[in-house]
Design an enzyme around this catalytic site. Structure first.
Site, PDB file in Angstrom:
ATOM      1  N   GLY A  12       0.786  -1.228   0.000  1.00 34.38           N
ATOM      2  CA  GLY A  12       0.000   0.000   0.000  1.00 34.38           C
ATOM      3  C   GLY A  12       0.818   1.278   0.000  1.00 34.38           C
ATOM      4  O   GLY A  12       0.325   2.334   0.391  1.00 34.38           O
ATOM      5  N   SER A  13       2.063   1.215  -0.473  1.00 32.61           N
ATOM      6  CA  SER A  13       2.872   2.445  -0.462  1.00 32.61           C
ATOM      7  C   SER A  13       2.292   3.478  -1.429  1.00 32.61           C
ATOM      8  O   SER A  13       2.336   4.677  -1.151  1.00 32.61           O
ATOM      9  CB  SER A  13       4.343   2.150  -0.765  1.00 32.61           C
ATOM     10  OG  SER A  13       4.521   1.717  -2.089  1.00 32.61           O
ATOM     11  N   ASN A  14       1.726   3.035  -2.538  1.00 35.72           N
ATOM     12  CA  ASN A  14       1.068   3.982  -3.450  1.00 35.72           C
ATOM     13  C   ASN A  14      -0.192   4.566  -2.810  1.00 35.72           C
ATOM     14  O   ASN A  14      -0.450   5.761  -2.941  1.00 35.72           O
ATOM     15  CB  ASN A  14       0.711   3.304  -4.772  1.00 35.72           C
ATOM     16  CG  ASN A  14       1.859   3.329  -5.754  1.00 35.72           C
ATOM     17  OD1 ASN A  14       2.161   4.352  -6.351  1.00 35.72           O
ATOM     18  ND2 ASN A  14       2.540   2.195  -5.891  1.00 35.72           N
ATOM     19  N   ILE A  88     -11.576  -7.046 -11.578  1.00 36.22           N
ATOM     20  CA  ILE A  88     -12.754  -6.204 -11.325  1.00 36.22           C
ATOM     21  C   ILE A  88     -13.935  -6.806 -12.076  1.00 36.22           C
ATOM     22  O   ILE A  88     -13.869  -7.014 -13.282  1.00 36.22           O
ATOM     23  CB  ILE A  88     -12.488  -4.751 -11.787  1.00 36.22           C
ATOM     24  CG1 ILE A  88     -11.323  -4.150 -10.989  1.00 36.22           C
ATOM     25  CG2 ILE A  88     -13.728  -3.886 -11.669  1.00 36.22           C
ATOM     26  CD1 ILE A  88     -11.573  -4.029  -9.505  1.00 36.22           C
ATOM     27  N   ASN A 102      -6.146   2.013 -13.092  1.00 31.49           N
ATOM     28  CA  ASN A 102      -5.115   1.133 -12.530  1.00 31.49           C
ATOM     29  C   ASN A 102      -3.743   1.683 -12.882  1.00 31.49           C
ATOM     30  O   ASN A 102      -3.595   2.416 -13.867  1.00 31.49           O
ATOM     31  CB  ASN A 102      -5.270  -0.268 -13.144  1.00 31.49           C
ATOM     32  CG  ASN A 102      -4.270  -1.263 -12.594  1.00 31.49           C
ATOM     33  OD1 ASN A 102      -4.012  -1.306 -11.388  1.00 31.49           O
ATOM     34  ND2 ASN A 102      -3.682  -2.061 -13.472  1.00 31.49           N
ATOM     35  N   HIS A 104       0.033   0.192 -13.805  1.00 32.97           N
ATOM     36  CA  HIS A 104       0.807  -1.014 -14.112  1.00 32.97           C
ATOM     37  C   HIS A 104       2.283  -0.624 -14.147  1.00 32.97           C
ATOM     38  O   HIS A 104       2.637   0.380 -14.790  1.00 32.97           O
ATOM     39  CB  HIS A 104       0.374  -1.604 -15.457  1.00 32.97           C
ATOM     40  CG  HIS A 104       1.056  -2.910 -15.751  1.00 32.97           C
ATOM     41  ND1 HIS A 104       0.685  -4.081 -15.136  1.00 32.97           N
ATOM     42  CD2 HIS A 104       2.111  -3.204 -16.542  1.00 32.97           C
ATOM     43  CE1 HIS A 104       1.484  -5.046 -15.555  1.00 32.97           C
ATOM     44  NE2 HIS A 104       2.354  -4.553 -16.403  1.00 32.97           N
ATOM     45  N   ASP A 145      -5.174  -5.319 -17.943  1.00 32.94           N
ATOM     46  CA  ASP A 145      -4.200  -4.377 -18.519  1.00 32.94           C
ATOM     47  C   ASP A 145      -4.506  -3.962 -19.956  1.00 32.94           C
ATOM     48  O   ASP A 145      -3.590  -3.675 -20.722  1.00 32.94           O
ATOM     49  CB  ASP A 145      -2.784  -4.994 -18.470  1.00 32.94           C
ATOM     50  CG  ASP A 145      -2.364  -5.325 -17.057  1.00 32.94           C
ATOM     51  OD1 ASP A 145      -2.866  -4.668 -16.126  1.00 32.94           O
ATOM     52  OD2 ASP A 145      -1.535  -6.232 -16.885  1.00 32.94           O
ATOM     53  N   GLU A 174       5.959   6.065  -9.988  1.00 31.63           N
ATOM     54  CA  GLU A 174       4.590   5.916  -9.477  1.00 31.63           C
ATOM     55  C   GLU A 174       4.278   7.008  -8.457  1.00 31.63           C
ATOM     56  O   GLU A 174       3.235   7.664  -8.525  1.00 31.63           O
ATOM     57  CB  GLU A 174       4.407   4.538  -8.832  1.00 31.63           C
ATOM     58  CG  GLU A 174       4.493   3.411  -9.836  1.00 31.63           C
ATOM     59  CD  GLU A 174       4.287   2.040  -9.228  1.00 31.63           C
ATOM     60  OE1 GLU A 174       3.883   1.148  -9.967  1.00 31.63           O
ATOM     61  OE2 GLU A 174       4.545   1.853  -8.020  1.00 31.63           O
TER      62      GLU A 174
HETATM   63  C1  GRF Z   1       2.974  -1.102  -7.711  1.00 29.38           C
HETATM   64  O1  GRF Z   1       4.210  -1.301  -8.306  1.00 29.38           O
HETATM   65  C2  GRF Z   1       1.901  -1.024  -8.742  1.00 29.38           C
HETATM   66  O2  GRF Z   1       2.325  -0.506  -9.949  1.00 29.38           O
HETATM   67  C3  GRF Z   1       1.525  -2.452  -8.926  1.00 29.38           C
HETATM   68  O3  GRF Z   1       1.617  -3.015  -7.638  1.00 29.38           O
HETATM   69  C4  GRF Z   1       2.573  -2.301  -6.865  1.00 29.38           C
HETATM   70  C5  GRF Z   1       1.932  -1.934  -5.566  1.00 29.38           C
HETATM   71  O4  GRF Z   1       2.874  -1.470  -4.641  1.00 29.38           O
HETATM   72  N1  GRF Z   1       0.280  -2.581  -9.605  1.00 29.38           N
HETATM   73  P1  GRF Z   1       2.377  -0.805  -3.290  1.00 29.38           P
HETATM   74  O5  GRF Z   1       1.457  -1.806  -2.597  1.00 29.38           O
HETATM   75  O6  GRF Z   1       1.686   0.462  -3.638  1.00 29.38           O
HETATM   76  O7  GRF Z   1       3.621  -0.566  -2.478  1.00 29.38           O
END
Ligand code: GRF
Length: 188
Positions: A12-14, A88, A102, A104, A145, A174
Site C-alpha cells: 500500500g505504499s502507493n 474487477i 489502474n 501497471h 491491462d 509511481e
Molecule cells: C505497484 O508497483 C503497482 O504498480 C503495482 O503493484 C505495486 C503496488 O505497490 N500494480 P504498493 O502496494 O503500492 O507498495
C-alpha cells in the site's frame, strides 16, 4: 468534494502516497480503502492515516453487491487500483464506467496481462533486455491491462540493472505521477 476509493492487496505504499498528496486538498479526498487481503500492509497504513479500510472476500468482489454498497456509502467518484490483485467484476465496471483506473509498473502493452504483477513484471523487463521501463496508468475494462492508456512515464533500464533496481526506479515514477494524474482526472 470528490471522493476516491483505493483498492489495494499489498503493502500500500502507493495508497499512502496518494492519501498524503490529497491530505490538505479541500476538493479531493481519499475516503476509503478496500482490500481482498486482511493481512495487507495497506490496512496499517490506512489506520495511521485515519482512513477507514475494509476487507472483502474474493466472492464478495465478484458478486459486488457489498462493494457497491460500501462505495455508495462513501459517495465514491473514482476507484483507484494500486496493487490490487483481484479482477474487477462486471457489476463494478457497469456501476463505474470510465471511473476505474489502474497503475501497471511497465510500459503496456509490453509486460502486462495475467501473471504480470509485482516482481514478475520487472524480472520480465530485465530478461527481455529492455532499454527502458516505466509506468502505465490506464482505465480498467474487462480484460487485464487492456483499458485505454491515460498516461505513461519512462525510466532507463541499464544492462546491469537487477529487477529490484528497476522496481525502485518504477516506484519513484509511481509516487511522482500517480497522484497528479488522479488530480487531473478529478478536476477535468
Ligand atoms: C505497484 O508497483 C503497482 O504498480 C503495482 O503493484 C505495486 C503496488 O505497490 N500494480 P504498493 O502496494 O503500492 O507498495
Amino acid at each position: 468534494m470528490k471522493n476516491i476509493a483505493i483498492l489495494a492487496s499489498g503493502s500500500g505504499s502507493n495508497a499512502e502516497n496518494i492519501a498524503r498528496y490529497f491530505a490538505d486538498n479541500k476538493n479531493i479526498n481519499v475516503s476509503v480503502i478496500l482490500s481482498n487481503n486482511p493481512r495487507a500492509g495497506v490496512h496499517a497504513r490506512a489506520n495511521t492515516l485515519g482512513i477507514p479500510s475494509f476487507t472483502f472476500t474474493r466472492e464478495e468482489f465478484v458478486e459486488a453487491t457489498p462493494i457497491l454498497k460500501k462505495l455508495a456509502e462513501y459517495h465514491i467518484d473514482l476507484i483507484v487500483l494500486a496493487g490490487f490483485m483481484n479482477k474487477i467484476s462486471e457489476p463494478l465496471l457497469k456501476a463505474f464506467p470510465g471511473k476505474i483506473i489502474n497503475i501497471h509498473p511497465a510500459l503496456l502493452p509490453k509486460h502486462g496481462g495475467k501473471g504480470m504483477y509485482g516482481m514478475h513484471v520487472h524480472e520480465a523487463v530485465v530478461a527481455a533486455k529492455e532499454k527502458e521501463s516505466g509506468i502505465t496508468i490506464h482505465y480498467i475494462n474487462e480484460n487485464y491491462d487492456e483499458g485505454a492508456t491515460i498516461f505513461q512515464a519512462t525510466c532507463p533500464v541499464e544492462p546491469t540493472d537487477t529487477p529490484e533496481e528497476v522496481a525502485n526506479k518504477v516506484h519513484a515514477l509511481e509516487y511522482l505521477h500517480f497522484p497528479k494524474v488522479i488530480e487531473k482526472l478529478l478536476t477535468l
